[in-house]
Design a protein around this motif. Structure first.
Motif, PDB file in Angstrom:
ATOM      1  N   ALA A 189     102.585  28.793 -21.420  1.00  0.00           N
ATOM      2  CA  ALA A 189     101.743  30.059 -21.474  1.00  0.00           C
ATOM      3  C   ALA A 189     101.628  30.320 -22.851  1.00  0.00           C
ATOM      4  N   LEU A 225      98.145  32.782 -16.338  1.00  0.00           N
ATOM      5  CA  LEU A 225      99.216  32.323 -17.254  1.00  0.00           C
ATOM      6  C   LEU A 225      98.861  31.064 -18.098  1.00  0.00           C
ATOM      7  N   VAL A 308     101.854  25.775 -13.988  1.00  0.00           N
ATOM      8  CA  VAL A 308     101.178  26.432 -15.010  1.00  0.00           C
ATOM      9  C   VAL A 308     101.011  25.460 -15.951  1.00  0.00           C
TER      10      VAL A 308
END
Length: 321
Positions: A189, A225, A308
């Motif tokens: 992130a 994210l 992510v």
């Protein structure tokens, strides 16, 4: 990888010749009984379960990542390639069925707990309701993503891991695993934090309409994210159908394809999307901008932290050079 080191640390539930199993069992039983309220079903565990059937892949992978292979007597419904570091252990557990097993098949494995990933694990119409298992003296646990009623976030993933750690008497393992996954998510992130947000359409399946991830899904959180926004974040469900006209109107810049067994290959899905004249002016179609995720990686389980990073690389590759 962080998860690999975690597996080595916990030893995957392996025994040793010095009475390690007995010591581990005694240690795991400390702090019991424990009571867990799961999707409105309250269960008191007097000791850690020792014979577990997992229905769907993500509960199985979570248990293996916590070093609980020795508690597993059956799995069912694999829908993606297993994480490489878990593959050997996964293959050592008997597979009861390619999809959800029958109630009788589960009973044959003599479990004391059935851990389901999707709501269909406990389909009443198929005779697998949680009450039916309770009447047979078998406890059940359903992945919290399918408790319903709220938006699912990464916190649910971490809470799921810690709850399973509590049920099985391995809370320290759960805490260590959560820490590893939190670090993995934070690193990915941070790399895309300053990048412009890209609009993303999730294509799960469908031709007459599009089956997609809604605003209550963990998928929406993973996209956020990773530096994007789910164009159907306003869909008030985990998954749902939308019209192709809606897809065109929302002009996604990237299409995230969910990959899993039984829903067509990634190649087939891309070919279908690219062949539809109505979608020709969608920015993601014009630029052939796709990212691919195993469906298992978008659910409440250990894979979501990996997703992510994979999504962030797909949306903002320049940030990882």
């Amino acid at each position: 990888m962080a998860l690999s080191s975690m597996l080595l640390t916990t030893g995957c539930g392996a025994s040793d010749e010095g009475g390690g199993d007995a010591k581990a069992t005694a240690a795991a039983s400390e702090g019991f009984p424990v009571t867990v309220d799961n999707c409105g079903v309250k269960t008191t565990y007097d000791k850690p379960p020792s014979r577990v059937v997992t229905i769907h892949q993500h509960p199985a992978e979570l248990m293996l990542a916590l070093g609980l292979k020795d508690r597993m007597v059956g799995t069912a419904f694999p829908d993606s390639a297993v994480l490489p570091e878990l593959e050997r252990d996964y293959e050592s557990v008997p597979e009861l069925a390619e999809r959800e097993p029958s109630f009788e098949k589960v009973l044959d494995a003599e479990p004391d707990l059935v851990y389901g990933g999707y709501g269909s694990a406990f389909d009443e119409k198929e005779g697998r309701s949680r009450k039916a298992f309770a009447d047979a003296g078998i406890d059940t646990y359903l992945n919290r993503e399918y408790c319903g009623g709220k938006r699912v976030t990464m916190k649910d993933t971490y809470d799921e891991i810690r709850t399973i750690g509590t049920i099985f008497g391995v809370p320290d393992r759960a805490d260590d695993l959560v820490t590893d996954l939190e670090v993995r998510v934070a690193k990915a992130a941070d790399k895309v934090r300053s990048e412009p947000e890209l609009s993303v359409f999730v294509y799960d399946s469908g031709d007459k309409s599009a089956f997609t991830a809604g605003g209550k899904s963990l998928g929406s959180e993973l996209i956020r994210l990773a530096g994007g926004e789910n164009v159907f974040a306003d869909l008030d469900d985990v998954f749902g159908d939308v019209s192709w006209e809606q897809v065109v109107e929302r002009k996604p810049e990237v299409i995230a394809i969910y990959d899993y067994a039984g829903a067509g290959s990634v190649k087939e899905k891309k070919e279908y999307l690219l062949s539809q004249p109505a979608l020709a002016d969608v920015p993601a179609i014009r630029s052939k901008r796709f990212v691919v995720l195993p469906l298992t990686a978008t659910l409440v389980g250990i894979r979501s932290a990996y997703a992510v990073e994979d999504l962030a690389r797909g949306l903002h590759p320049e940030s990882f050079r």
